[in-house]
Design a protein around this motif. Structure first.
Motif, PDB file in Angstrom:
ATOM      1  N   SER A   1     -29.914 -14.474  -5.772  1.00  0.00           N
ATOM      2  CA  SER A   1     -29.907 -15.047  -4.422  1.00  0.00           C
ATOM      3  C   SER A   1     -30.540 -16.436  -4.414  1.00  0.00           C
ATOM      4  N   LEU A   2     -31.642 -16.576  -5.141  1.00  0.00           N
ATOM      5  CA  LEU A   2     -32.297 -17.885  -5.213  1.00  0.00           C
ATOM      6  C   LEU A   2     -31.391 -18.929  -5.853  1.00  0.00           C
ATOM      7  N   LEU A   3     -30.723 -18.548  -6.932  1.00  0.00           N
ATOM      8  CA  LEU A   3     -29.824 -19.496  -7.597  1.00  0.00           C
ATOM      9  C   LEU A   3     -28.675 -19.889  -6.674  1.00  0.00           C
ATOM     10  N   ALA A   4     -28.124 -18.905  -5.946  1.00  0.00           N
ATOM     11  CA  ALA A   4     -27.024 -19.206  -5.029  1.00  0.00           C
ATOM     12  C   ALA A   4     -27.472 -20.154  -3.921  1.00  0.00           C
TER      13      ALA A   4
ATOM     14  N   GLY B   1     -45.181 -22.658   9.305  1.00  0.00           N
ATOM     15  CA  GLY B   1     -43.947 -22.941   8.576  1.00  0.00           C
ATOM     16  C   GLY B   1     -44.175 -22.830   7.090  1.00  0.00           C
ATOM     17  N   ARG B   2     -43.262 -23.371   6.328  1.00  0.00           N
ATOM     18  CA  ARG B   2     -43.372 -23.308   4.872  1.00  0.00           C
ATOM     19  C   ARG B   2     -44.607 -24.056   4.404  1.00  0.00           C
TER      20      ARG B   2
ATOM     21  N   ALA C   1     -39.053 -15.991  -4.563  1.00  0.00           N
ATOM     22  CA  ALA C   1     -39.453 -16.387  -5.913  1.00  0.00           C
ATOM     23  C   ALA C   1     -40.730 -15.664  -6.336  1.00  0.00           C
ATOM     24  N   ILE C   2     -41.675 -15.548  -5.414  1.00  0.00           N
ATOM     25  CA  ILE C   2     -42.927 -14.851  -5.734  1.00  0.00           C
ATOM     26  C   ILE C   2     -42.668 -13.365  -5.957  1.00  0.00           C
ATOM     27  N   LEU C   3     -41.818 -12.773  -5.118  1.00  0.00           N
ATOM     28  CA  LEU C   3     -41.487 -11.352  -5.274  1.00  0.00           C
ATOM     29  C   LEU C   3     -40.782 -11.096  -6.608  1.00  0.00           C
TER      30      LEU C   3
ATOM     31  N   MET D   1     -37.256 -18.654   0.551  1.00  0.00           N
ATOM     32  CA  MET D   1     -37.007 -18.853  -0.875  1.00  0.00           C
ATOM     33  C   MET D   1     -38.311 -18.757  -1.673  1.00  0.00           C
ATOM     34  N   ASP D   2     -39.392 -19.288  -1.104  1.00  0.00           N
ATOM     35  CA  ASP D   2     -40.691 -19.177  -1.767  1.00  0.00           C
ATOM     36  C   ASP D   2     -41.104 -17.714  -1.928  1.00  0.00           C
TER      37      ASP D   2
END
Length: 302
Positions: free
Chosen positions: A8-11, A75-76, A35-37, A31-32
């Motif tokens: 999913s991250l790559l997409a 937010g992010r 990535a951590i998960l 997305m962060d």
């Protein structure tokens, strides 16, 4: 879960790069967290592979802390192109996985490395380290087209490799080609089940369930349960435990496994926890695994 998160991250990464949709702070935060998960799943996968411990909740705490921090931050956390915090967390997870693997490698039983999924674990670790190297190169030269595309390229190659490895070893996929037909009264479900367990050694899978076993031989779970209860007077769990204890007895009596710990024998026999192994062993053999090993070694040493 690891494969789903990484793919999913790559997409999303490629979609953003192609301008298919605009970047937003909520999307960046999602997305962060993904990535951590993904790194948490990787860490726990390695930890469980080299120990008899079950999966844990605490590796996923950083993702929860990030969500809490993002809520307070509004937010992010960080700028849209600043992945340093996430990459630092990912590298910390990978470093922890490497330390756990290297510390456990010298004490792992001889039979551990023979398992297909464990034989490729060092390559898996190396692939994740290569991905981190690509991330660091991108941070060092953010304006370079080469380093910009390096992360998704390495990630995609790693994803394809790991997917091929995971799918090739899937018990479920091996069972899919089996014809699923109605079983006639004369069919021997028990013989088919015993043959499947002996050939595929599916009982060594700690996650083996009635549904998985039924799929392996192409019958409905209810029919398999009825057979075990009616023809053998056993529950599915009792049937599987008997097979696992048989494997444990073989390992305990094997001189090549004399230095292998009881906990490792339990893991190699398909048990997830030491307590369940001891309980099942005593119920079937009326003695502890240590006593069985000592009695099995007695005549040989004499």
């Amino acid at each position: 879960a690891f494969l789903i998160l990484i793919s999913s991250l790559l997409a999303l990464f490629v979609a953003l790069d192609l301008g298919l949709f605009a970047y937003s702070a909520p999307l960046g935060g999602a997305m962060d967290v993904a990535a951590i998960l993904a790194s948490a799943f990787f860490f726990d996968y390695v930890r469980v592979s080299v120990s008899a411990r079950p999966a844990a909740w605490w590796p996923f705490a950083p993702a929860a802390l990030y969500l809490i921090g993002a809520a307070f931050y509004g937010g992010r956390i960080g700028a849209s192109d600043d992945m340093r915090l996430v990459i630092a967390v990912q590298i910390a997870f990978t470093a922890g996985a490497l330390i756990i693997y290297l510390r456990a490698r010298s004490s792992l039983p001889p039979g551990w490395a023979k398992r297909r999924e464990n034989r490729f674990l060092p390559l898996f670790l190396g692939g994740v380290c290569l991905l981190h190297a690509a991330q660091l190169l991108r941070l060092a030269a953010p304006q370079s087209n080469l380093t910009f595309d390096l992360v998704p390229l390495v990630g995609a190659l790693g994803l394809l490799s790991f997917s091929a490895y995971a799918l090739a070893g899937s018990q479920t996929l091996r069972a899919l080609p089996a014809p699923r037909r109605a079983i006639a009264p004369g069919d021997d479900i028990g013989a088919r089940l015993d043959a499947a367990m002996a050939d595929a050694r599916a009982f060594l899978d700690p996650d083996l369930s009635l549904q998985k076993a039924a799929a392996l031989i192409g019958v409905a779970p209810r029919r398999l349960s009825e057979h075990l209860n009616g023809a053998r007077g056993l529950s599915f769990r009792a049937y599987v435990n008997a097979l696992r204890i048989g494997e444990a007895k073989r390992l305990l009596a094997d001189p090549a496994e004399a230095q292998t710990s009881i906990e490792a024998i339990a893991m190699m026999s398909g048990f997830r926890a030491r307590s369940s192994f001891y309980e099942a062993f005593r119920a079937i053999e009326d003695q502890s695994p240590q006593d069985y090993r000592a009695n099995a070694a007695g005549p040989a040493s004499g």
